[in-house]
Design an enzyme around this catalytic site. Sequence first.
Site, PDB file in Angstrom:
ATOM      1  N   HIS A   1      23.522 -21.830  19.717  1.00  0.00           N
ATOM      2  CA  HIS A   1      24.065 -23.194  19.727  1.00  0.00           C
ATOM      3  C   HIS A   1      25.571 -23.150  19.472  1.00  0.00           C
ATOM      4  O   HIS A   1      26.033 -22.366  18.630  1.00  0.00           O
ATOM      5  CB  HIS A   1      23.438 -24.027  18.616  1.00  0.00           C
ATOM      6  CG  HIS A   1      21.958 -24.230  18.740  1.00  0.00           C
ATOM      7  ND1 HIS A   1      21.408 -25.358  19.303  1.00  0.00           N
ATOM      8  CD2 HIS A   1      20.906 -23.463  18.352  1.00  0.00           C
ATOM      9  CE1 HIS A   1      20.081 -25.276  19.252  1.00  0.00           C
ATOM     10  NE2 HIS A   1      19.751 -24.126  18.678  1.00  0.00           N
TER      11      HIS A   1
ATOM     12  N   HIS B   1      18.699 -18.186  22.388  1.00  0.00           N
ATOM     13  CA  HIS B   1      19.849 -19.045  22.703  1.00  0.00           C
ATOM     14  C   HIS B   1      20.766 -19.131  21.486  1.00  0.00           C
ATOM     15  O   HIS B   1      20.317 -18.917  20.346  1.00  0.00           O
ATOM     16  CB  HIS B   1      19.398 -20.447  23.127  1.00  0.00           C
ATOM     17  CG  HIS B   1      18.615 -21.163  22.070  1.00  0.00           C
ATOM     18  ND1 HIS B   1      17.265 -20.971  21.893  1.00  0.00           N
ATOM     19  CD2 HIS B   1      18.990 -22.020  21.092  1.00  0.00           C
ATOM     20  CE1 HIS B   1      16.834 -21.689  20.878  1.00  0.00           C
ATOM     21  NE2 HIS B   1      17.868 -22.332  20.346  1.00  0.00           N
TER      22      HIS B   1
ATOM     23  N   ARG C   1      10.818 -21.296  22.535  1.00  0.00           N
ATOM     24  CA  ARG C   1      12.189 -21.415  23.045  1.00  0.00           C
ATOM     25  C   ARG C   1      12.752 -20.031  23.367  1.00  0.00           C
ATOM     26  O   ARG C   1      12.567 -19.079  22.610  1.00  0.00           O
ATOM     27  CB  ARG C   1      13.083 -22.094  21.992  1.00  0.00           C
ATOM     28  CG  ARG C   1      12.679 -23.541  21.731  1.00  0.00           C
ATOM     29  CD  ARG C   1      13.857 -24.470  21.808  1.00  0.00           C
ATOM     30  NE  ARG C   1      14.552 -24.402  23.064  1.00  0.00           N
ATOM     31  CZ  ARG C   1      15.864 -24.590  23.225  1.00  0.00           C
ATOM     32  NH1 ARG C   1      16.615 -24.824  22.174  1.00  0.00           N
ATOM     33  NH2 ARG C   1      16.426 -24.534  24.411  1.00  0.00           N
TER      34      ARG C   1
ATOM     35  N   TYR D   1      11.646 -18.265  19.605  1.00  0.00           N
ATOM     36  CA  TYR D   1      10.912 -18.825  18.468  1.00  0.00           C
ATOM     37  C   TYR D   1      10.036 -20.000  18.886  1.00  0.00           C
ATOM     38  O   TYR D   1      10.329 -20.672  19.882  1.00  0.00           O
ATOM     39  CB  TYR D   1      11.867 -19.236  17.338  1.00  0.00           C
ATOM     40  CG  TYR D   1      12.860 -20.339  17.656  1.00  0.00           C
ATOM     41  CD1 TYR D   1      12.500 -21.685  17.598  1.00  0.00           C
ATOM     42  CD2 TYR D   1      14.163 -20.031  17.997  1.00  0.00           C
ATOM     43  CE1 TYR D   1      13.416 -22.685  17.864  1.00  0.00           C
ATOM     44  CE2 TYR D   1      15.089 -21.026  18.270  1.00  0.00           C
ATOM     45  CZ  TYR D   1      14.717 -22.346  18.205  1.00  0.00           C
ATOM     46  OH  TYR D   1      15.621 -23.325  18.484  1.00  0.00           O
TER      47      TYR D   1
ATOM     48  N   TYR E   1      15.709 -19.267  11.701  1.00  0.00           N
ATOM     49  CA  TYR E   1      16.964 -19.861  11.238  1.00  0.00           C
ATOM     50  C   TYR E   1      17.005 -19.863   9.717  1.00  0.00           C
ATOM     51  O   TYR E   1      15.976 -20.083   9.067  1.00  0.00           O
ATOM     52  CB  TYR E   1      17.092 -21.317  11.695  1.00  0.00           C
ATOM     53  CG  TYR E   1      17.426 -21.496  13.145  1.00  0.00           C
ATOM     54  CD1 TYR E   1      18.736 -21.660  13.556  1.00  0.00           C
ATOM     55  CD2 TYR E   1      16.425 -21.507  14.109  1.00  0.00           C
ATOM     56  CE1 TYR E   1      19.056 -21.837  14.897  1.00  0.00           C
ATOM     57  CE2 TYR E   1      16.730 -21.677  15.453  1.00  0.00           C
ATOM     58  CZ  TYR E   1      18.048 -21.840  15.841  1.00  0.00           C
ATOM     59  OH  TYR E   1      18.347 -22.004  17.166  1.00  0.00           O
TER      60      TYR E   1
HETATM   61 FE   LIG Z   1      17.801 -23.304  18.502  1.00  0.00          FE
END
Ligand SMILES: [Fe+2]
Length: 203
Positions: A139, A137, A134, A126, A87
């Site tokens: 968000h 995905h 995870r 990640y 991110y």
């Molecule tokens: Fe996330």
Amino acid sequence: MSDAGPKGRTGRRDEAAFAITPPQIVGPFYPIRERPDLATNLARPMGSAAEAQGQLIYVRGRVLTPSGKPVPHALIEIWQANAAGKYRHPSDMNPAPVDPNFKGFARLTADASGCYSFRTIKPGRYPTAEGEIRPPHIHLTVEGRFDRLVTQLYFAGEAENLADRWLNAAPHPDRLIVNLQEPPSHLEKHAMVADFDIILASG
Ligand SMILES: [Fe+2]
């Protein structure tokens, strides 16, 4: 004789035609440094020299009520990791590289019929601070006239989907999982397409 059939006067049978999209946690990477651009092309943000790395995807769908009525002009915010699972956020400690051509956040508005679409790349998996992995995905927050839903979209066939505690905490995880499909002829041949209708409880 009852009129409680699918087309009865009350229409009550039709009310559950569309199941409400389950909520998910906001998570630690909601954008805070920059206001997300009003944009539908995350795969090549304004000012980028090139396309972002990763599998190009289009996510498209409608924002609806449980009875199938469009929610016009819903505001949708998107934030996601890049193809390497990183991110662009000060709280992300993952050593994976930032992609200079990918911000990973944007906001957009559905049209008068509740339709929306955006162009992005498939995010990478990640590690979390707790040592879990995870699954890929995206968000989303979706704001209609009455509701503000925070949720996440996942991809079918990812091994981490089976163990992910946030996905599996949803009352119906399958409602958050999309299939990537071949693109229609007007889109790039190397793109994939995901259909994701978002159902708000009240609209
Ligand atoms: Fe996330």
